[in-house]
Design a protein around this motif. Structure first.
Motif, PDB file in Angstrom:
ATOM      1  N   TYR A   1       0.670  -1.160  -0.006  1.00  0.00           N
ATOM      2  CA  TYR A   1      -0.468  -0.013   0.312  1.00  0.00           C
ATOM      3  C   TYR A   1       0.848   1.135  -0.140  1.00  0.00           C
ATOM      4  CZ  TYR A   1      -3.028   3.645   1.846  1.00  0.00           C
ATOM      5  OH  TYR A   1      -4.150   4.567   1.615  1.00  0.00           O
ATOM      6  N   TYR A   2       1.989   1.429   1.032  1.00  0.00           N
ATOM      7  CA  TYR A   2       2.339   2.677   0.758  1.00  0.00           C
ATOM      8  C   TYR A   2       3.652   2.351   0.255  1.00  0.00           C
ATOM      9  CZ  TYR A   2       0.471   3.094   5.564  1.00  0.00           C
ATOM     10  OH  TYR A   2      -0.214   3.545   6.956  1.00  0.00           O
ATOM     11  N   CYS A   3       3.799   1.596  -1.115  1.00  0.00           N
ATOM     12  CA  CYS A   3       4.692   1.739  -1.800  1.00  0.00           C
ATOM     13  C   CYS A   3       3.533   2.739  -2.870  1.00  0.00           C
ATOM     14  CB  CYS A   3       5.584   0.415  -2.773  1.00  0.00           C
ATOM     15  SG  CYS A   3       6.255  -0.548  -1.776  1.00  0.00           S
ATOM     16  N   PHE A   4       2.634   2.716  -3.076  1.00  0.00           N
ATOM     17  CA  PHE A   4       2.498   2.950  -4.135  1.00  0.00           C
ATOM     18  C   PHE A   4       1.133   4.397  -3.603  1.00  0.00           C
ATOM     19  CE2 PHE A   4       1.830  -1.186  -5.371  1.00  0.00           C
ATOM     20  CZ  PHE A   4       2.688  -1.576  -6.715  1.00  0.00           C
ATOM     21  N   LEU A   5       0.945   5.411  -2.710  1.00  0.00           N
ATOM     22  CA  LEU A   5       0.851   6.089  -1.594  1.00  0.00           C
ATOM     23  C   LEU A   5       1.292   7.820  -2.084  1.00  0.00           C
ATOM     24  CD1 LEU A   5      -2.223   6.798   0.157  1.00  0.00           C
ATOM     25  CD2 LEU A   5      -0.172   7.004   2.286  1.00  0.00           C
ATOM     26  N   VAL A   6       2.579   7.767  -2.161  1.00  0.00           N
ATOM     27  CA  VAL A   6       3.256   9.290  -2.609  1.00  0.00           C
ATOM     28  C   VAL A   6       2.572   9.257  -3.995  1.00  0.00           C
ATOM     29  CG1 VAL A   6       5.047  10.618  -2.677  1.00  0.00           C
ATOM     30  CG2 VAL A   6       4.329   9.218  -0.457  1.00  0.00           C
ATOM     31  N   PRO A   7       3.368   8.328  -5.103  1.00  0.00           N
ATOM     32  CA  PRO A   7       3.390   8.503  -6.056  1.00  0.00           C
ATOM     33  C   PRO A   7       1.675   9.171  -7.149  1.00  0.00           C
ATOM     34  CG  PRO A   7       4.368   6.974  -6.313  1.00  0.00           C
ATOM     35  CD  PRO A   7       4.070   6.580  -4.547  1.00  0.00           C
ATOM     36  N   LEU A   8       0.761   8.248  -6.132  1.00  0.00           N
ATOM     37  CA  LEU A   8      -0.501   7.934  -6.894  1.00  0.00           C
ATOM     38  C   LEU A   8      -1.137   9.706  -5.784  1.00  0.00           C
ATOM     39  CD1 LEU A   8      -1.709   4.492  -6.148  1.00  0.00           C
ATOM     40  CD2 LEU A   8      -1.441   6.084  -8.710  1.00  0.00           C
ATOM     41  N   THR A   9      -0.589  10.380  -4.949  1.00  0.00           N
ATOM     42  CA  THR A   9      -1.292  11.210  -4.407  1.00  0.00           C
ATOM     43  C   THR A   9      -0.838  12.180  -4.758  1.00  0.00           C
ATOM     44  OG1 THR A   9      -0.766   9.972  -2.166  1.00  0.00           O
ATOM     45  CG2 THR A   9      -0.829  12.776  -1.822  1.00  0.00           C
ATOM     46  N   LEU A  10       0.506  12.148  -5.563  1.00  0.00           N
ATOM     47  CA  LEU A  10       0.651  13.999  -6.380  1.00  0.00           C
ATOM     48  C   LEU A  10      -0.269  14.408  -7.246  1.00  0.00           C
ATOM     49  CD1 LEU A  10       4.921  12.236  -7.103  1.00  0.00           C
ATOM     50  CD2 LEU A  10       3.138  13.945  -5.044  1.00  0.00           C
ATOM     51  N   PRO A  11      -0.539  13.055  -7.875  1.00  0.00           N
ATOM     52  CA  PRO A  11      -1.861  14.167  -9.223  1.00  0.00           C
ATOM     53  C   PRO A  11      -2.821  14.539  -8.365  1.00  0.00           C
ATOM     54  CG  PRO A  11      -1.052  12.048  -9.664  1.00  0.00           C
ATOM     55  CD  PRO A  11      -1.037  11.588  -8.719  1.00  0.00           C
ATOM     56  N   VAL A  12      -3.620  14.188  -7.841  1.00  0.00           N
ATOM     57  CA  VAL A  12      -3.921  14.493  -6.877  1.00  0.00           C
ATOM     58  C   VAL A  12      -3.501  16.443  -6.212  1.00  0.00           C
ATOM     59  CG1 VAL A  12      -5.932  14.421  -4.838  1.00  0.00           C
ATOM     60  CG2 VAL A  12      -5.382  12.289  -5.940  1.00  0.00           C
ATOM     61  N   LEU A  13      -2.415  16.020  -5.542  1.00  0.00           N
ATOM     62  CA  LEU A  13      -2.170  17.508  -5.414  1.00  0.00           C
ATOM     63  C   LEU A  13      -1.961  17.971  -6.168  1.00  0.00           C
ATOM     64  CD1 LEU A  13      -0.724  18.752  -2.626  1.00  0.00           C
ATOM     65  CD2 LEU A  13       1.778  17.864  -3.455  1.00  0.00           C
ATOM     66  N   VAL A  14      -1.508  17.899  -7.768  1.00  0.00           N
ATOM     67  CA  VAL A  14      -1.746  18.940  -8.131  1.00  0.00           C
ATOM     68  C   VAL A  14      -2.910  19.380  -8.885  1.00  0.00           C
ATOM     69  CG1 VAL A  14      -1.410  19.141 -11.371  1.00  0.00           C
ATOM     70  CG2 VAL A  14       0.497  17.873  -9.751  1.00  0.00           C
ATOM     71  N   VAL A  15      -3.868  18.576  -9.072  1.00  0.00           N
ATOM     72  CA  VAL A  15      -5.326  19.616  -8.999  1.00  0.00           C
ATOM     73  C   VAL A  15      -6.220  19.770  -7.700  1.00  0.00           C
ATOM     74  CG1 VAL A  15      -7.674  18.484  -9.135  1.00  0.00           C
ATOM     75  CG2 VAL A  15      -5.838  17.104  -9.940  1.00  0.00           C
ATOM     76  N   ALA A  16      -5.598  19.826  -6.891  1.00  0.00           N
ATOM     77  CA  ALA A  16      -5.532  20.516  -5.862  1.00  0.00           C
ATOM     78  C   ALA A  16      -5.138  21.730  -5.261  1.00  0.00           C
ATOM     79  CB  ALA A  16      -5.471  19.725  -4.767  1.00  0.00           C
ATOM     80  N   VAL A  17      -3.574  21.721  -5.865  1.00  0.00           N
ATOM     81  CA  VAL A  17      -3.039  23.093  -5.910  1.00  0.00           C
ATOM     82  C   VAL A  17      -3.558  23.701  -7.023  1.00  0.00           C
ATOM     83  CG1 VAL A  17      -0.909  24.173  -6.509  1.00  0.00           C
ATOM     84  CG2 VAL A  17      -0.794  22.400  -4.667  1.00  0.00           C
ATOM     85  N   TYR A  18      -3.565  23.390  -8.107  1.00  0.00           N
ATOM     86  CA  TYR A  18      -5.122  24.450  -9.404  1.00  0.00           C
ATOM     87  C   TYR A  18      -6.290  24.590  -9.067  1.00  0.00           C
ATOM     88  CZ  TYR A  18      -7.350  25.225 -13.596  1.00  0.00           C
ATOM     89  OH  TYR A  18      -7.931  25.863 -14.482  1.00  0.00           O
ATOM     90  N   PHE A  19      -6.899  24.292  -8.163  1.00  0.00           N
ATOM     91  CA  PHE A  19      -8.458  24.721  -7.956  1.00  0.00           C
ATOM     92  C   PHE A  19      -7.968  25.536  -6.889  1.00  0.00           C
ATOM     93  CE2 PHE A  19     -10.063  20.410  -9.436  1.00  0.00           C
ATOM     94  CZ  PHE A  19     -11.405  21.549 -10.914  1.00  0.00           C
ATOM     95  N   HIS A  20      -7.327  25.466  -6.254  1.00  0.00           N
ATOM     96  CA  HIS A  20      -6.612  26.339  -4.984  1.00  0.00           C
ATOM     97  C   HIS A  20      -6.292  28.151  -5.820  1.00  0.00           C
ATOM     98  CE1 HIS A  20      -5.439  28.812  -1.339  1.00  0.00           C
ATOM     99  NE2 HIS A  20      -4.056  28.754  -2.238  1.00  0.00           N
ATOM    100  N   TRP A  21      -5.297  27.769  -6.709  1.00  0.00           N
ATOM    101  CA  TRP A  21      -5.246  29.258  -7.288  1.00  0.00           C
ATOM    102  C   TRP A  21      -5.927  29.371  -8.386  1.00  0.00           C
ATOM    103  CZ3 TRP A  21      -5.471  29.445 -12.495  1.00  0.00           C
ATOM    104  CH2 TRP A  21      -5.012  30.292 -13.217  1.00  0.00           C
ATOM    105  N   LEU A  22      -7.518  28.740  -8.836  1.00  0.00           N
ATOM    106  CA  LEU A  22      -7.894  29.205  -9.440  1.00  0.00           C
ATOM    107  C   LEU A  22      -9.214  30.218  -8.556  1.00  0.00           C
ATOM    108  CD1 LEU A  22      -9.696  29.051 -12.721  1.00  0.00           C
ATOM    109  CD2 LEU A  22     -10.908  27.095 -11.818  1.00  0.00           C
ATOM    110  N   SER A  23      -9.661  29.013  -7.746  1.00  0.00           N
ATOM    111  CA  SER A  23     -10.460  30.502  -6.290  1.00  0.00           C
ATOM    112  C   SER A  23      -9.718  31.487  -6.096  1.00  0.00           C
ATOM    113  CB  SER A  23     -10.459  29.339  -5.201  1.00  0.00           C
ATOM    114  OG  SER A  23      -9.565  29.111  -4.576  1.00  0.00           O
ATOM    115  N   MET A  24      -8.382  31.631  -5.642  1.00  0.00           N
ATOM    116  CA  MET A  24      -7.693  32.869  -5.469  1.00  0.00           C
ATOM    117  C   MET A  24      -7.585  33.179  -6.354  1.00  0.00           C
ATOM    118  SD  MET A  24      -6.722  32.364  -2.607  1.00  0.00           S
ATOM    119  CE  MET A  24      -5.600  34.173  -2.348  1.00  0.00           C
ATOM    120  N   LYS A  25      -8.180  33.544  -8.182  1.00  0.00           N
ATOM    121  CA  LYS A  25      -7.821  34.622  -8.975  1.00  0.00           C
ATOM    122  C   LYS A  25      -9.136  35.009  -8.481  1.00  0.00           C
ATOM    123  CE  LYS A  25      -4.166  34.898 -11.179  1.00  0.00           C
ATOM    124  NZ  LYS A  25      -3.263  35.879 -10.917  1.00  0.00           N
ATOM    125  N   MET A  26     -10.477  33.854  -8.390  1.00  0.00           N
ATOM    126  CA  MET A  26     -12.212  34.089  -8.945  1.00  0.00           C
ATOM    127  C   MET A  26     -12.292  35.179  -7.893  1.00  0.00           C
ATOM    128  SD  MET A  26     -13.832  30.508  -9.635  1.00  0.00           S
ATOM    129  CE  MET A  26     -14.485  30.679 -11.776  1.00  0.00           C
TER     130      MET A  26
END
Length: 77
Positions: free
Chosen positions: A48-73
């Motif tokens: 489980y933990y071997c795949f946790l970090v690589p699979l968390t990175l795309p979710v982190l990228v989407v969360a950062v994008y939505f945070h940036w988008l909400s700040m712009k709005m």
């Protein structure tokens, strides 16, 4: 030593311990020979933990994008 300084050192220390534990569970334990200890053997056989970090990175990228988008709005509203 003040309360906030002590709390900061506590956070740094606990974060370091957790980081080393996670690093052992994901990388180091896979390189060691099989163990007779039940806990270490369970960590070595865990996938489980071997795949946790690589699979968390795309979710982190989407969360950062939505945070940036909400700040712009919010800024241009």
């Amino acid at each position: 030593m003040s309360q906030s300084r002590l709390c900061g050192w506590l956070f740094i220390g606990s974060g370091s311990v957790l980081f080393v534990g996670f690093l052992y569970a994901t990388v180091v334990s896979k390189l060691l020979p099989p163990s007779d200890n039940r806990i270490i053997s369970a960590i070595q056989n865990d996938r489980y933990y071997c795949f946790l970090v690589p699979l968390t990175l795309p979710v982190l990228v989407v969360a950062v994008y939505f945070h940036w988008l909400s700040m712009k709005m919010f800024k241009h509203a």
